[in-house]
Scaffold this active site. Structure first.
Site, PDB file in Angstrom:
ATOM      1  N   PHE A   1      -7.815  10.856   1.364  1.00 25.96           N
ATOM      2  CA  PHE A   1      -8.456  11.442   0.051  1.00 25.96           C
ATOM      3  C   PHE A   1      -9.648  11.211   0.008  1.00 25.96           C
ATOM      4  O   PHE A   1      -9.806   9.974   0.977  1.00 25.96           O
ATOM      5  CB  PHE A   1      -7.668  11.192  -1.761  1.00 25.96           C
ATOM      6  CG  PHE A   1      -6.435  11.624  -1.057  1.00 25.96           C
ATOM      7  CD1 PHE A   1      -5.261  12.163  -0.991  1.00 25.96           C
ATOM      8  CD2 PHE A   1      -6.029  12.798  -2.665  1.00 25.96           C
ATOM      9  CE1 PHE A   1      -4.082  12.908  -1.257  1.00 25.96           C
ATOM     10  CE2 PHE A   1      -5.750  14.053  -3.067  1.00 25.96           C
ATOM     11  CZ  PHE A   1      -4.337  14.389  -2.328  1.00 25.96           C
TER      12      PHE A   1
ATOM     13  N   ASN B   1      -9.130  -1.018  -9.654  1.00 24.60           N
ATOM     14  CA  ASN B   1      -9.859   0.566  -9.915  1.00 24.60           C
ATOM     15  C   ASN B   1      -8.589   0.871 -10.615  1.00 24.60           C
ATOM     16  O   ASN B   1      -7.336   0.597 -11.289  1.00 24.60           O
ATOM     17  CB  ASN B   1     -10.262   1.448  -9.126  1.00 24.60           C
ATOM     18  CG  ASN B   1      -8.865   1.673  -7.907  1.00 24.60           C
ATOM     19  OD1 ASN B   1      -7.724   2.178  -8.333  1.00 24.60           O
ATOM     20  ND2 ASN B   1      -8.672   1.011  -7.048  1.00 24.60           N
TER      21      ASN B   1
ATOM     22  N   LYS C   1      -7.751 -21.295 -12.416  1.00 21.87           N
ATOM     23  CA  LYS C   1      -7.935 -20.364 -13.400  1.00 21.87           C
ATOM     24  C   LYS C   1      -9.684 -20.754 -13.625  1.00 21.87           C
ATOM     25  O   LYS C   1     -10.260 -22.297 -13.172  1.00 21.87           O
ATOM     26  CB  LYS C   1      -7.450 -20.338 -14.614  1.00 21.87           C
ATOM     27  CG  LYS C   1      -8.329 -19.565 -15.420  1.00 21.87           C
ATOM     28  CD  LYS C   1      -7.912 -19.255 -17.171  1.00 21.87           C
ATOM     29  CE  LYS C   1      -8.568 -18.380 -18.146  1.00 21.87           C
ATOM     30  NZ  LYS C   1      -8.077 -18.823 -19.320  1.00 21.87           N
TER      31      LYS C   1
ATOM     32  N   LYS D   1     -15.924  11.382   6.232  1.00 24.98           N
ATOM     33  CA  LYS D   1     -14.876  10.798   5.806  1.00 24.98           C
ATOM     34  C   LYS D   1     -13.689  11.733   6.571  1.00 24.98           C
ATOM     35  O   LYS D   1     -13.042  10.695   7.640  1.00 24.98           O
ATOM     36  CB  LYS D   1     -14.516  10.552   4.384  1.00 24.98           C
ATOM     37  CG  LYS D   1     -14.551   9.262   3.882  1.00 24.98           C
ATOM     38  CD  LYS D   1     -14.310   9.710   2.243  1.00 24.98           C
ATOM     39  CE  LYS D   1     -15.389   8.139   1.881  1.00 24.98           C
ATOM     40  NZ  LYS D   1     -15.448   8.165   0.069  1.00 24.98           N
TER      41      LYS D   1
ATOM     42  N   ASP E   1      -9.809  -0.848   6.951  1.00 26.14           N
ATOM     43  CA  ASP E   1      -9.837   0.791   6.036  1.00 26.14           C
ATOM     44  C   ASP E   1      -8.184   1.042   6.462  1.00 26.14           C
ATOM     45  O   ASP E   1      -7.849   1.432   7.698  1.00 26.14           O
ATOM     46  CB  ASP E   1     -11.044   1.586   6.811  1.00 26.14           C
ATOM     47  CG  ASP E   1     -10.285   2.798   5.615  1.00 26.14           C
ATOM     48  OD1 ASP E   1      -9.301   3.264   6.092  1.00 26.14           O
ATOM     49  OD2 ASP E   1     -11.603   3.122   6.236  1.00 26.14           O
TER      50      ASP E   1
HETATM   51  O1  PMT Z   1      -3.769   7.988  -9.394  1.00 28.33           O
HETATM   52  P1  PMT Z   1      -4.032   8.608  -9.950  1.00 28.33           P
HETATM   53  O2  PMT Z   1      -5.565   8.190 -11.178  1.00 28.33           O
HETATM   54  O3  PMT Z   1      -3.680  10.041 -10.078  1.00 28.33           O
HETATM   55  O4  PMT Z   1      -5.406   9.271  -9.459  1.00 28.33           O
HETATM   56  C1  PMT Z   1      -5.684  10.190  -8.448  1.00 28.33           C
HETATM   57  C2  PMT Z   1      -6.716   9.791  -7.871  1.00 28.33           C
HETATM   58  C3  PMT Z   1      -8.003   9.698  -7.658  1.00 28.33           C
HETATM   59  C4  PMT Z   1      -6.914   8.230  -6.714  1.00 28.33           C
HETATM   60  C5  PMT Z   1      -6.597  10.498  -5.562  1.00 28.33           C
HETATM   61  O5  PMT Z   1      -6.734  11.252  -6.269  1.00 28.33           O
HETATM   62  C6  PMT Z   1      -8.119   9.834  -4.591  1.00 28.33           C
HETATM   63  O6  PMT Z   1      -8.373  10.641  -4.648  1.00 28.33           O
HETATM   64  N1  PMT Z   1      -7.196   8.841  -3.857  1.00 28.33           N
HETATM   65  C7  PMT Z   1      -7.996   8.181  -2.575  1.00 28.33           C
HETATM   66  C8  PMT Z   1      -9.016   7.659  -3.331  1.00 28.33           C
HETATM   67  C9  PMT Z   1     -10.069   6.646  -2.343  1.00 28.33           C
HETATM   68  O7  PMT Z   1      -9.950   5.616  -2.883  1.00 28.33           O
HETATM   69  O8  PMT Z   1     -11.163   7.547  -2.264  1.00 28.33           O
HETATM   70  P2  PMT Z   1     -11.802   7.155  -0.850  1.00 28.33           P
HETATM   71  O9  PMT Z   1     -12.716   8.048  -0.556  1.00 28.33           O
HETATM   72  O10 PMT Z   1     -12.257   5.229  -0.822  1.00 28.33           O
HETATM   73  O11 PMT Z   1     -10.938   6.527   0.097  1.00 28.33           O
HETATM   74  C10 PMT Z   1     -10.636   7.230   1.228  1.00 28.33           C
HETATM   75  C11 PMT Z   1      -9.553   7.554   1.778  1.00 28.33           C
HETATM   76  O12 PMT Z   1      -9.522   5.815   2.497  1.00 28.33           O
HETATM   77  C12 PMT Z   1      -8.368   7.647   0.891  1.00 28.33           C
HETATM   78  O13 PMT Z   1      -7.006   8.571   1.487  1.00 28.33           O
HETATM   79  C13 PMT Z   1      -8.145   6.155   1.179  1.00 28.33           C
HETATM   80  O14 PMT Z   1      -6.518   6.253   0.412  1.00 28.33           O
HETATM   81  C14 PMT Z   1      -8.206   5.468   2.073  1.00 28.33           C
HETATM   82  N2  PMT Z   1      -8.908   4.438   2.470  1.00 28.33           N
HETATM   83  C15 PMT Z   1      -9.219   3.421   1.848  1.00 28.33           C
HETATM   84  C16 PMT Z   1     -10.158   1.782   1.907  1.00 28.33           C
HETATM   85  C17 PMT Z   1      -9.229   1.032   2.450  1.00 28.33           C
HETATM   86  N3  PMT Z   1      -9.503   0.076   2.732  1.00 28.33           N
HETATM   87  N4  PMT Z   1      -7.917   1.749   3.073  1.00 28.33           N
HETATM   88  C18 PMT Z   1      -7.401   2.724   2.776  1.00 28.33           C
HETATM   89  O15 PMT Z   1      -6.578   3.784   3.804  1.00 28.33           O
END
Ligand code: PMT
Length: 419
Positions: free
Chosen positions: A323, A210, A289, A337, A306
């Site tokens: 986040f 991403n 590949k 969440k 997760d």
């Molecule tokens: O890196 P930048 O370019 O500065 O951009 C910042 C950002 C947009 C990446 C950051 O501010 C942000 O929002 N990060 C979380 C992105 C995300 O994956 O969000 P989510 O809503 O998909 O996940 C929810 C939470 O679960 C997040 O804290 C994520 O780290 C966590 N997660 C998600 C999936 C997974 N398999 N494991 C996790 O721990």
């Protein structure tokens, strides 16, 4: 030497015979690693010319509140936003009075009013002025508002008097300013932070990922270091410089990130999951590949762990800030969440085309955050990721204190019940 690496210090010089000492102070602040911008009051210019400070600081001296050209280049609001700390040295009796009254009648006063960063003051004045009840009252008021006073020293004064009122030496000022960054709200705590994207390999040359640049997570890591924490930063592939005074561990895939988190989370008091973790990975990673022989290619994906939810389940005592990156319906998804992962706080940001103000948020230097926790919320307005990270870390420190107090109270109730 004291560490002020990358710290931005706005030095206000006011009308005092000690104004010449600011020249030495600028040099020493720079030697300690700080970036310095100087603001002079009219009184200061009666003692030293702006040119001296411009030559020493390497940037134009800011002088006027209502200079439209200077305002356009870097106005009082921008200077207030730029600074990590405002230091007034020397601070005259008049400048203390103006600050205590909250006046905004010159550039330095206006910056102080517009800023929310720490304000440190090194007074310099005649001993009678320092001892005068009006000055005592001003100092008391400012100290009550959280202003840090450095000095003054006692000794022989320029006017021939002997007593309290001399500006302290540059070295003392630098030591006290350095302490502002090390004795912080997270002193003694270990903070584990994930940042950046993860990559899921399809074959030896391709991967799913991403747009995360890591900027938000790295800013939080720096802010946590500033706040005195021991920081372990687990980073996906990014092209950012490692901040000072933390441990950085590089990972590629979600499974790598999960492993690194598991290895370190037991020592962490606080876990901050800023990483944009890939939710899915290909079921099969091709050894060679993938060839473009087919018109259509179907990828089969399976869910990754997760990591955040895993931490909260397996290490329940760890305070977790997650986040949420959403393209719409920010509050609903974020609160969902927060509840689903059973975490203490969540910081939500808009991403993608709907996030015009922050140019998509990913890889931008700007962001705005809506932070939610059970029973509360706080909006952190549009700002640089550096500034937001500091605000967020301050909030985490507050919520963490409450979290620990609640945990202790619960333990006390349990032990009373079992007696
Ligand atoms: O890196 P930048 O370019 O500065 O951009 C910042 C950002 C947009 C990446 C950051 O501010 C942000 O929002 N990060 C979380 C992105 C995300 O994956 O969000 P989510 O809503 O998909 O996940 C929810 C939470 O679960 C997040 O804290 C994520 O780290 C966590 N997660 C998600 C999936 C997974 N398999 N494991 C996790 O721990």
């Amino acid at each position: 030497m004291q560490h002020l690496t990358n710290k931005r210090i706005l030095l206000g010089v006011t009308g005092s015979i000690a104004a010449y000492k600011a020249a030495d102070l600028i040099r020493r602040l720079q030697d300690a690693g700080a970036e310095v911008k100087v603001v002079m009051t009219d009184g200061a210019k009666a003692f030293v010319t702006p040119l001296t400070f411009q030559a020493l600081s390497g940037s134009p001296v800011h002088e006027n509140l209502l200079d439209t050209e200077a305002e356009a280049a870097m106005g009082h609001i921008e200077l207030a936003r730029w600074a990590d700390v405002i230091l007034i040295a020397p601070a005259s009796a008049n400048s203390l009075a103006a600050l205590a009254q909250g006046r905004a009648d010159d550039l330095l006063n206006a910056i102080c009013l517009a800023s929310d960063v720490p304000l440190a003051i090194a007074p310099a004045m005649n001993k009678h002025m320092w001892a005068d009840p009006a000055t005592r009252e001003n100092v008391k008021q400012l100290a009550q508002r959280g202003v840090l006073f450095i000095g003054p020293d006692s000794g022989e004064q320029a006017c021939g008097d002997i007593g309290e009122g001399r500006m302290v030496e540059s070295e003392t000022i630098i030591t006290r300013i350095s302490e502002l960054f090390t004795l912080g709200s997270l002193a003694g705590l270990t903070v584990l932070i994930t940042a950046g994207p993860t990559r899921e390999a399809l074959d030896p040359v391709r991967f799913l990922t991403n747009h995360s640049s890591g900027k938000m997570g790295y800013a939080i890591a720096e802010a946590a270091v500033e706040a005195g924490a021991k920081v372990i930063l687990i980073s996906g592939p990014v092209s950012l410089v490692t901040p000072d005074r933390l441990t950085r561990l590089d990972v590629e895939s979600t499974a790598d990130m999960e492993e690194a988190v598991k290895e370190h989370v037991a020592t962490a008091d606080i876990f901050i999951a800023t990483a944009a973790v890939a939710d899915y990975r290909p079921v099969v990673v091709q050894q060679d590949k993938i060839k473009k022989n087919e018109q259509r290619l179907t990828l089969e994906l399976e869910k990754n762990t997760d990591i955040l939810a895993m931490v909260k389940t397996q290490y329940a005592k760890t305070f977790c800030l997650g986040f949420a990156a959403e393209t719409r319906d920010l509050e609903n998804y974020a609160r969902g969440k927060l509840a689903q992962k059973n975490i203490e706080m969540i910081a939500a940001n808009l991403v993608g085309p709907g996030a015009e103000k922050t140019t998509g948020t990913f890889n931008s230097d700007l962001n705005e955050l809506n932070v939610y926790w059970p029973g509360g919320e706080l909006k952190l307005e549009l700002a640089t990721k550096t500034r937001l990270a500091r605000q967020l870390v301050a909030l985490v420190a507050q919520r963490f204190t409450i979290y620990k107090e609640n945990a202790e109270n619960e333990n006390n109730i349990i032990s009373l019940k079992s007696q």
